[in-house]
Design a protein around this motif. Structure first.
Motif, PDB file in Angstrom:
ATOM      1  N   MET A  73       0.837  -1.210   0.000  1.00 11.28           N
ATOM      2  CA  MET A  73       0.000   0.000   0.000  1.00 11.28           C
ATOM      3  C   MET A  73       0.871   1.259   0.000  1.00 11.28           C
ATOM      4  SD  MET A  73      -2.852   1.194   2.768  1.00 11.28           S
ATOM      5  CE  MET A  73      -4.065   0.021   2.229  1.00 11.28           C
ATOM      6  N   GLY A  74       0.458   2.239  -0.759  1.00 14.55           N
ATOM      7  CA  GLY A  74       1.222   3.480  -0.791  1.00 14.55           C
ATOM      8  C   GLY A  74       0.960   4.317   0.447  1.00 14.55           C
ATOM      9  N   PHE A  75       1.918   5.093   0.793  1.00 12.87           N
ATOM     10  CA  PHE A  75       1.762   5.969   1.962  1.00 12.87           C
ATOM     11  C   PHE A  75       2.660   7.183   1.786  1.00 12.87           C
ATOM     12  CE2 PHE A  75       3.309   7.443   6.081  1.00 12.87           C
ATOM     13  CZ  PHE A  75       2.106   7.784   6.683  1.00 12.87           C
ATOM     14  N   VAL A  76       2.140   8.332   2.184  1.00 13.31           N
ATOM     15  CA  VAL A  76       2.926   9.564   2.126  1.00 13.31           C
ATOM     16  C   VAL A  76       2.932  10.201   3.517  1.00 13.31           C
ATOM     17  CG1 VAL A  76       3.066  11.882   1.144  1.00 13.31           C
ATOM     18  CG2 VAL A  76       2.342   9.973  -0.295  1.00 13.31           C
ATOM     19  N   HIS A  77       4.120  10.530   4.002  1.00 17.14           N
ATOM     20  CA  HIS A  77       4.207  11.222   5.295  1.00 17.14           C
ATOM     21  C   HIS A  77       3.785  12.675   5.107  1.00 17.14           C
ATOM     22  CE1 HIS A  77       5.890   8.364   8.128  1.00 17.14           C
ATOM     23  NE2 HIS A  77       6.645   7.871   7.160  1.00 17.14           N
ATOM     24  N   LEU A  78       2.724  13.078   5.823  1.00 22.05           N
ATOM     25  CA  LEU A  78       2.186  14.431   5.665  1.00 22.05           C
ATOM     26  C   LEU A  78       2.410  15.314   6.893  1.00 22.05           C
ATOM     27  CD1 LEU A  78      -1.211  13.557   3.949  1.00 22.05           C
ATOM     28  CD2 LEU A  78       0.817  14.510   2.860  1.00 22.05           C
ATOM     29  N   HIS A  79       3.020  14.742   7.908  1.00 20.45           N
ATOM     30  CA  HIS A  79       3.301  15.532   9.123  1.00 20.45           C
ATOM     31  C   HIS A  79       4.760  15.275   9.480  1.00 20.45           C
ATOM     32  CE1 HIS A  79       1.825  16.852  13.381  1.00 20.45           C
ATOM     33  NE2 HIS A  79       3.037  17.275  13.124  1.00 20.45           N
ATOM     34  N   VAL A  80       5.625  16.176   8.990  1.00 18.37           N
ATOM     35  CA  VAL A  80       7.067  15.924   9.084  1.00 18.37           C
ATOM     36  C   VAL A  80       7.779  17.193   9.576  1.00 18.37           C
ATOM     37  CG1 VAL A  80       9.126  15.261   7.803  1.00 18.37           C
ATOM     38  CG2 VAL A  80       6.916  14.317   7.144  1.00 18.37           C
ATOM     39  N   LEU A 131      -7.087   0.466  10.286  1.00 19.59           N
ATOM     40  CA  LEU A 131      -7.696   1.659   9.674  1.00 19.59           C
ATOM     41  C   LEU A 131      -7.022   1.954   8.326  1.00 19.59           C
ATOM     42  CD1 LEU A 131      -7.815   3.877  12.887  1.00 19.59           C
ATOM     43  CD2 LEU A 131      -9.814   3.246  11.549  1.00 19.59           C
ATOM     44  N   PRO A 132      -7.130   1.039   7.382  1.00 21.12           N
ATOM     45  CA  PRO A 132      -6.383   1.212   6.123  1.00 21.12           C
ATOM     46  C   PRO A 132      -6.809   2.448   5.336  1.00 21.12           C
ATOM     47  CG  PRO A 132      -7.925  -0.619   5.962  1.00 21.12           C
ATOM     48  CD  PRO A 132      -7.929  -0.207   7.391  1.00 21.12           C
ATOM     49  N   GLN A 133      -8.073   2.894   5.539  1.00 21.15           N
ATOM     50  CA  GLN A 133      -8.509   4.078   4.775  1.00 21.15           C
ATOM     51  C   GLN A 133      -7.695   5.312   5.148  1.00 21.15           C
ATOM     52  OE1 GLN A 133     -10.108   2.536   7.181  1.00 21.15           O
ATOM     53  NE2 GLN A 133     -11.870   3.674   8.003  1.00 21.15           N
ATOM     54  N   ALA A 134      -7.191   5.356   6.399  1.00 22.73           N
ATOM     55  CA  ALA A 134      -6.375   6.510   6.838  1.00 22.73           C
ATOM     56  C   ALA A 134      -5.048   6.548   6.092  1.00 22.73           C
ATOM     57  CB  ALA A 134      -6.144   6.441   8.337  1.00 22.73           C
ATOM     58  N   LEU A 135      -4.590   5.392   5.669  1.00 27.88           N
ATOM     59  CA  LEU A 135      -3.343   5.347   4.881  1.00 27.88           C
ATOM     60  C   LEU A 135      -3.603   5.806   3.446  1.00 27.88           C
ATOM     61  CD1 LEU A 135      -2.070   1.862   6.089  1.00 27.88           C
ATOM     62  CD2 LEU A 135      -1.092   4.064   6.707  1.00 27.88           C
ATOM     63  N   ARG A 136      -4.737   5.302   2.902  1.00 27.84           N
ATOM     64  CA  ARG A 136      -5.054   5.658   1.508  1.00 27.84           C
ATOM     65  C   ARG A 136      -5.220   7.174   1.365  1.00 27.84           C
ATOM     66  NH1 ARG A 136      -8.168   0.912   1.498  1.00 27.84           N
ATOM     67  NH2 ARG A 136     -10.019   2.068   2.151  1.00 27.84           N
ATOM     68  N   THR A 137      -5.788   7.784   2.397  1.00 24.86           N
ATOM     69  CA  THR A 137      -6.038   9.233   2.316  1.00 24.86           C
ATOM     70  C   THR A 137      -4.749  10.020   2.105  1.00 24.86           C
ATOM     71  OG1 THR A 137      -7.637   8.763   4.041  1.00 24.86           O
ATOM     72  CG2 THR A 137      -7.367  11.061   3.446  1.00 24.86           C
ATOM     73  N   THR A 138      -3.631   9.500   2.631  1.00 24.56           N
ATOM     74  CA  THR A 138      -2.378  10.260   2.496  1.00 24.56           C
ATOM     75  C   THR A 138      -2.048  10.474   1.021  1.00 24.56           C
ATOM     76  OG1 THR A 138      -0.998   8.265   2.551  1.00 24.56           O
ATOM     77  CG2 THR A 138      -1.425   9.361   4.652  1.00 24.56           C
TER      78      THR A 138
END
Lengths: 1122, 84
Positions: free
Chosen positions: A1-8, A266-273
């Motif tokens: 699954m793809g993931f992007v760090h949005l709080h860095v 909570l996989p949807q929280a990952l997709r949202t990134t």
């Protein structure tokens, strides 16, 4: 699954984040992420660098901020955070506005220094909801970490308020632009249940959720660095509690798989990134210049001088042309074909690059300064342009000195030119204020400097955070040279002052390792020395603003970021030598009535060159350092061009590349002047076949390989920066190919390429040297003809240059100029010059120096009141005000008519400021003590000033007997404490008999010795330098001062390894070594043994009968002879 | 109320999760893990050489709920609490 760090958070979350930007972007790209956000606390300091770093590794940069905001639903105990991301460039502009609003609060800008900013709590930015509402568009908001307001209400068990806040933000940012942020940071129960409460709230309100990891470092091994940074921030040690410190080490840039495991429920929280990353499209506009328009209508004709004012309807291009041609006529009289052709070429390039306004802005600034009598000179590569010269921005003729426009503004290279102008440092603020007035406070801000952790600061702060002994840390930090903290471990092994120092570094592994890790992290922002950024529009459209100390508003990007953004930066630098020259000219006018115009002095003045050749250049601009004096002695200059060469040669690069030796040998005919190709002769003739200047590299490339000068500059730049061997070979092929095409032999072409490749990195900008050379020459002229006035100016402009006031004063005495103590009836605020009548048959003092200028005879420098220890501005003003009515007749009269507090009066008495009364200091002190309280101002309101506070006294104390104004020794000691210099004898003169017994030679007598003789010298260290050497070994050059002058000492590797701690740490030295004589006036001592003379003085003070002190005995026991 | 312990575990083995133990020995007795219902970490005093401890709240096949942790620096497993 793809993931992007949005709080860095990067290390640009100052003293909190521990992630270097490059490490962040490279790791994210390596983990297969296609985007990455940067959300530092209340700042965008890293934005420009992050953009470049992310793009360089193929990452999509997302810019955001974690803002500290005012709570919505009631008062909370701590700060509340909110993460906002820019959806597009409009969103970025809103981020800039929001950060500015959080940092400047409600303060209004009204000039460079706003008083209300001084009361702003700079460490606690806070954004009001009202300000947030104003700039909430084009943003995506995340509810934040555990410090987010929703999270805080949920943790407090107040679900109602949490929902109210969530609904408020949904309404503010829009239903699809507000996300509930979920973090799984493996916190201990019950904190780890927070994410379920947040998810529950999101489900109930139908809000989207997003997973983040509140990244503060890239890998877990930097968790302790982050912990230390927080301790530093809160001024606590690691053993103390700080609520902000993290419970665990989970705040790192976790790979998508790890985030997938943590958010398996909570996989949807990952997709949202990824969805959010898709929606954020921010690009910095790096291709355009954002130059302000120069308003011709605002030009004041009275300030134009010999330049024409603008005409109605004229545009900036045409006006610049007219100015340049008028300036050319003023400079040259007739405009020759050569001048006309060069000027036309430069103007065409300037016009093609739309830089006419830029030149007009600088011209206008210089005109303003000239109209106010503020000294101003351009420096740097701007001196390569004829346009700068004819606009009176720079003072060295580019045609006379072979200066090349392409070095300044290369038609073949994009980028903003940089014109730096130096102003009289005392009046620089007037120029700054003018810029604000001319371009508007919204469009001007000071440039910031990001201060980073280097070795000393790292050791001090990390050591304190680790709870180490403060005295130990201070001692270690003091022993460290100015160096990068990454080299600490290596330095601890190699540098004798550390290895043999008072602190055992063998058990300081953790300290050294943390210092290495923290190295280069930004620590705080400060104001750039003179940089102002001038925008074409309000600056908050492009960068956030904040307040630095002293209430100055700064742009939150440093000079490199500003250049990358294409903004105009003006360096309005304060140069103290201008202040000294201005004072000097004033003194000359006062004494002689002559208004000296330094721009019209002859450039071949015999007395000036005689002074330069004598190496008595203490106080001279750019030519006073021990190395420069040494070089002057060897070079024996006879024309101005040689001054330019000298300034260029004594630089780390040329010294490392060993360019000085061949230059001098060829100059003095000790080796033949050869050229690799006849075409090089006209280019290198003036420097005897040695490449010294960057401009020469351009000319060589043009003459040999047929490059244009612009291409030559590209070649020089390419050679200067780090290139791979492959890239260098490509450059070589291009060069050799061009050379062969012009009939140059391949072998010769390769050798020439090697020569310029070797020198390109070290060569100096001749235009800069020429600009500084002019000032250097002017100072030499002034010292040669008006030594008293010149040195008075130098003393008033302190601190400046290489030497302390004490050394300048000794130099004055050597030139026959007396140093007069302060006098309440004669001293002004600054140092002044007085003619001295011979007293009662006493002869005027004679110059000690056999070769120095004679113009100082019969003159004295009167000590300036404001330089006296403990003297306040108010006290000086009070004295001058009262004296303007009538001179003081007695101490009582002085006390009655001024508001000078008693402790200051005591200092004045001890400094002989009441000598005119004919009473001794002791009598006067008794009189003061007996004076009723009503007649002397008390110390209230002058806190911080103490009577005779000699705590900061130098080690000279140990050389001299106790303070007693009635004895010669005590007089000198008092002078040194109160005045910073001696009005009478030099402290060393008291020791001369003992020193002579030990065979110590004075600096004046050292000229009698031959090359290779063994000598002993002693003196106070007045300058110490450790330049890089070609071999990489250490060499420390020291100037020692005794009562007869200066002597230079060189300590090379072996001596340094043996006596490093003494060489670096002791202020008074006793040296034994070999005399090295390379010319009539170039004499130095290569040290074999070095002892701290302070120890000697101490031993003698304890046992006055001991005429041969312990340390001296150590020398005496050695076998040596000459 | 949880009973607090500080006792080493032996022969800790892992199952499919590879994160939390599947089986371990405590006081000489084998305990098989049915599931993990909590996981957290706590940083140690790193400046004194302590590592981070990784905690798991495990339910054994016998129905015991207990907290175990592994020191990330030494790899040592410890039983820290048994919950009622």
């Amino acid at each position: 699954m793809g993931f992007v760090h949005l709080h860095v958070h990067s290390c640009f979350s100052l003293l909190e984040g521990a992630a270097p930007l490059e490490q962040l972007t490279e790791t994210a790209a390596g983990l297969g992420m296609r985007a990455l956000a940067l959300t530092d606390h209340d700042g965008l300091y890293g934005a420009v660098r992050f953009h470049a770093a992310a793009r360089s590794v193929g990452l999509k940069p997302i810019i955001g901020v974690e803002l500290t905001v005012e709570p919505v639903a009631g008062t909370l105990s701590g700060d509340t955070h909110l993460v906002v991301l820019a959806q597009d460039n409009e969103g970025y502009r809103n981020l800039c506005q929001l950060v500015t609003a959080a940092r400047l609060r409600d303060c209004r800008r009204c000039g460079p220094f706003a008083a209300e900013f001084q009361h702003l709590d700079r460490k606690r930015p806070l954004l009001t909801q009202q300000q947030l509402q104003r700039h909430a568009s084009h943003l995506i908001a995340l509810s934040g970490c555990g410090r987010g307001e929703i999270a805080q209400w949920l943790q407090a068990g107040d679900t109602m308020r949490a929902e109210k806040v969530a609904q408020y933000y949904r309404g503010l940012f829009g239903p699809g632009d507000f996300y509930i942020e979920l973090q799984h940071l493996l916190l201990p129960p019950p904190q780890q249940h927070l994410r379920y409460k947040l998810a529950d709230l999101a489900y109930r309100l139908g809000l989207p959720m997003v997973a983040t990891n509140d990244v503060h470092y890239v890998t877990p091994d930097y968790a302790r660095v982050q912990d230390v940074l927080l301790c530093i921030r809160h001024n606590k040690s690691v053993d103390e509690k700080v609520p902000e410190r993290k419970v665990n080490h989970e705040y790192w840039l976790k790979p998508p798989e790890e985030m997938g495991r943590l958010f398996a429920d909570l996989p949807q929280a990952l997709r949202t990134t990824e969805e959010i990353a898709e929606r954020c499209n921010w690009e910095l506009d790096l291709d355009r210049l954002h130059l302000p328009r120069f308003a011709l209508e605002a030009v004041d004709p009275k300030r134009c001088g010999h330049y024409p004012p603008p005409e109605p309807g004229e545009d900036s291009r045409w006006y610049l042309r007219r100015l340049c041609y008028a300036g050319a006529r003023w400079r040259y009289g007739e405009i020759s074909a050569e001048v006309g052709k060069r000027l036309e070429y430069e103007l065409q390039v300037i016009e093609a690059r739309n830089l006419s306004d830029y030149f007009l802005i600088v011209w206008d600034l210089v005109r303003f300064a000239r109209s106010r009598g503020i000294r101003a000179t351009g420096r740097g590569s701007a001196g390569d342009a004829l346009v700068s010269y004819v606009l009176d921005i720079t003072q060295a003729d580019p045609l006379a000195h072979d200066l090349l426009f392409e070095r300044f503004l290369n038609p073949e290279r994009r980028g903003m030119p940089d014109i730096d102008v130096d102003f009289c440092s005392r009046r620089r603020d007037e120029v700054t204020a003018y810029v604000y007035e001319r371009y508007g406070v919204d469009q001007v801000a000071a440039v910031c400097t990001l201060n980073t952790f280097r070795a000393r600061a790292a050791v001090r702060e990390v050591g304190k955070a680790l709870g180490m002994d403060q005295a130990e840390i201070a001692s270690l930090a003091k022993a460290l040279p100015h160096m990068n903290a990454t080299r600490l471990e290596e330095a601890a092994r190699q540098l004798p002052e550390l290895r043999d120092g008072p602190v055992d570094l063998r058990d300081k592994g953790l300290l050294l390792e943390l210092c290495r890790q923290i190295s280069g992290f930004p620590r705080h922002l400060s104001v750039h020395v003179g940089g102002l950024v001038i925008g074409a529009q309000p600056l908050t459209q492009l960068m956030p603003l904040e307040v630095a100390k002293k209430g100055i508003v700064i742009g939150a990007f440093d000079k490199d970021d500003i250049e990358a953004l294409g903004l105009m930066k003006m360096d309005i630098l304060g140069l103290r030598i201008h202040t000294a020259i201005a004072d000097c000219l004033e003194h000359i006018a006062t004494r002689t009535g002559r208004e000296l115009d330094l721009e019209s002095i002859p450039l071949d003045d015999a007395a000036t060159f005689k002074l330069l050749r004598s190496t008595q250049t203490v106080g001279l601009f750019q030519l006073e350092s021990p190395g420069q004096r040494n070089l002057l002695g060897r070079a024996q200059p006879r024309e101005f061009e040689e001054i330019i060469a000298n300034i260029s040669l004594f630089r780390p690069g040329p010294v490392q590349a060993d360019m000085i030796q061949p230059y001098l040998r060829r100059k003095h005919g000790l080796e033949p002047i050869t050229y690799l190709h006849p075409a090089l002769e006209p280019i290198l003739r003036r420097t005897y076949g040695v490449i010294i200047y960057q401009e020469q590299v351009l000319q060589v490339a043009a003459a040999i390989a047929g490059f244009s000068l612009g291409q030559g500059d590209l070649l020089r730049r390419a050679m200067t920066s780090d290139r791979s061997p492959r890239e260098m070979e490509a450059l070589r092929a291009q060069f050799v190919e061009g050379a062969i095409g012009r009939g140059v032999d391949r072998y010769v072409a390769n050798r020439i390429f090697d020569a310029i490749a070797g020198f390109a990195a070290y060569g100096f900008n001749k235009a800069h040297a020429a600009c500084f050379g002019r000032i250097a020459y002017q100072t030499a002229y002034l010292k040669a003809h008006y030594p008293a006035e010149f040195l008075a100016g130098i003393l008033s402009a302190q601190p400046m240059g290489f030497y302390p006031p004490r050394t300048i004063a000794e130099e004055a005495k050597r030139l026959g100029v007396r140093i007069l103590p302060p006098c309440v009836n004669r001293s002004e605020q600054r140092f002044t010059v007085e003619s001295i009548a011979p007293e009662n048959g006493q002869e005027r003092p004679k110059p000690v120096s056999p070769t120095g200028p004679k113009g100082g005879k019969g003159l004295g420098i009167r000590y300036g009141l404001s330089f006296l220890h403990g003297m306040s501005e108010a006290a000086v003003a009070s004295i001058l005000r009262a004296r303007a009515e009538r001179p003081f007749s007695s101490l009582r009269d002085f006390c009655q008519r001024t508001n000078v507090p008693r402790p200051m009066v005591e200092n004045l008495i001890l400094a002989q400021a009441f000598a005119f009364t004919g009473k001794t200091p002791a009598e006067l002190l008794w009189s003061l003590a007996a004076m009723p309280a009503a007649e002397v101002a008390d110390r209230r309101g002058y806190r911080g000033v103490q009577t005779l506070d000699f705590a900061e006294g130098e080690c000279l104390d140990r050389l001299l007997p106790p303070l007693d104004p009635e004895t010669a020794h005590g007089r000198v000691n008092l002078d040194l404490h109160l005045l910073g210099l001696s009005t009478g004898r030099h402290p060393f003169s008291f020791w001369r008999r003992e020193l002579r017994q030990q065979g110590v030679v004075t600096s004046a007598n050292i000229y009698r010795y031959r090359d290779g003789d063994r000598v002993r010298v002693a003196g106070i260290v007045v300058a110490r330098a450790r330049p890089p050497t070609r071999s990489g070994k250490t060499a420390v050059f020291i100037s020692l001062e005794d009562e007869t002058g200066l002597v230079d000492v060189a300590c090379f590797e072996e001596t340094y390894q043996r006596y490093g701690r003494i060489i670096v740490g002791s202020p008074v030295l006793f040296v034994e070594g070999k005399l090295v004589r390379q010319g009539a006036l170039d004499i130095s001592v290569t040290a074999d043994a070095v002892l701290p003379l302070g120890a000697w003085g101490e031993a003698t003070a304890q046992n006055p009968q001991d005429t041969v002190p312990t340390a001296a005995r150590a020398f005496a026991s050695k076998n040596w002879g000459r | 109320m949880p009973q607090v312990f500080d006792e080493p575990l032996a022969q800790v083995s892992f199952g499919l999760s590879k994160i939390w133990p599947e089986c371990f020995y405590w006081r000489g007795r084998e305990h098989r893990v049915q599931g993990c219902c909590g996981e957290w970490t706590v940083a140690g005093r790193w400046w004194l050489g302590e590592g981070q401890r990784h905690f798991f709240r495990l339910v054994t096949q016998e129905g015991l709920t207990l907290d175990v942790c592994q020191d990330e620096m030494t790899g040592q497993w410890t039983l820290t609490a048994i919950l009622d």
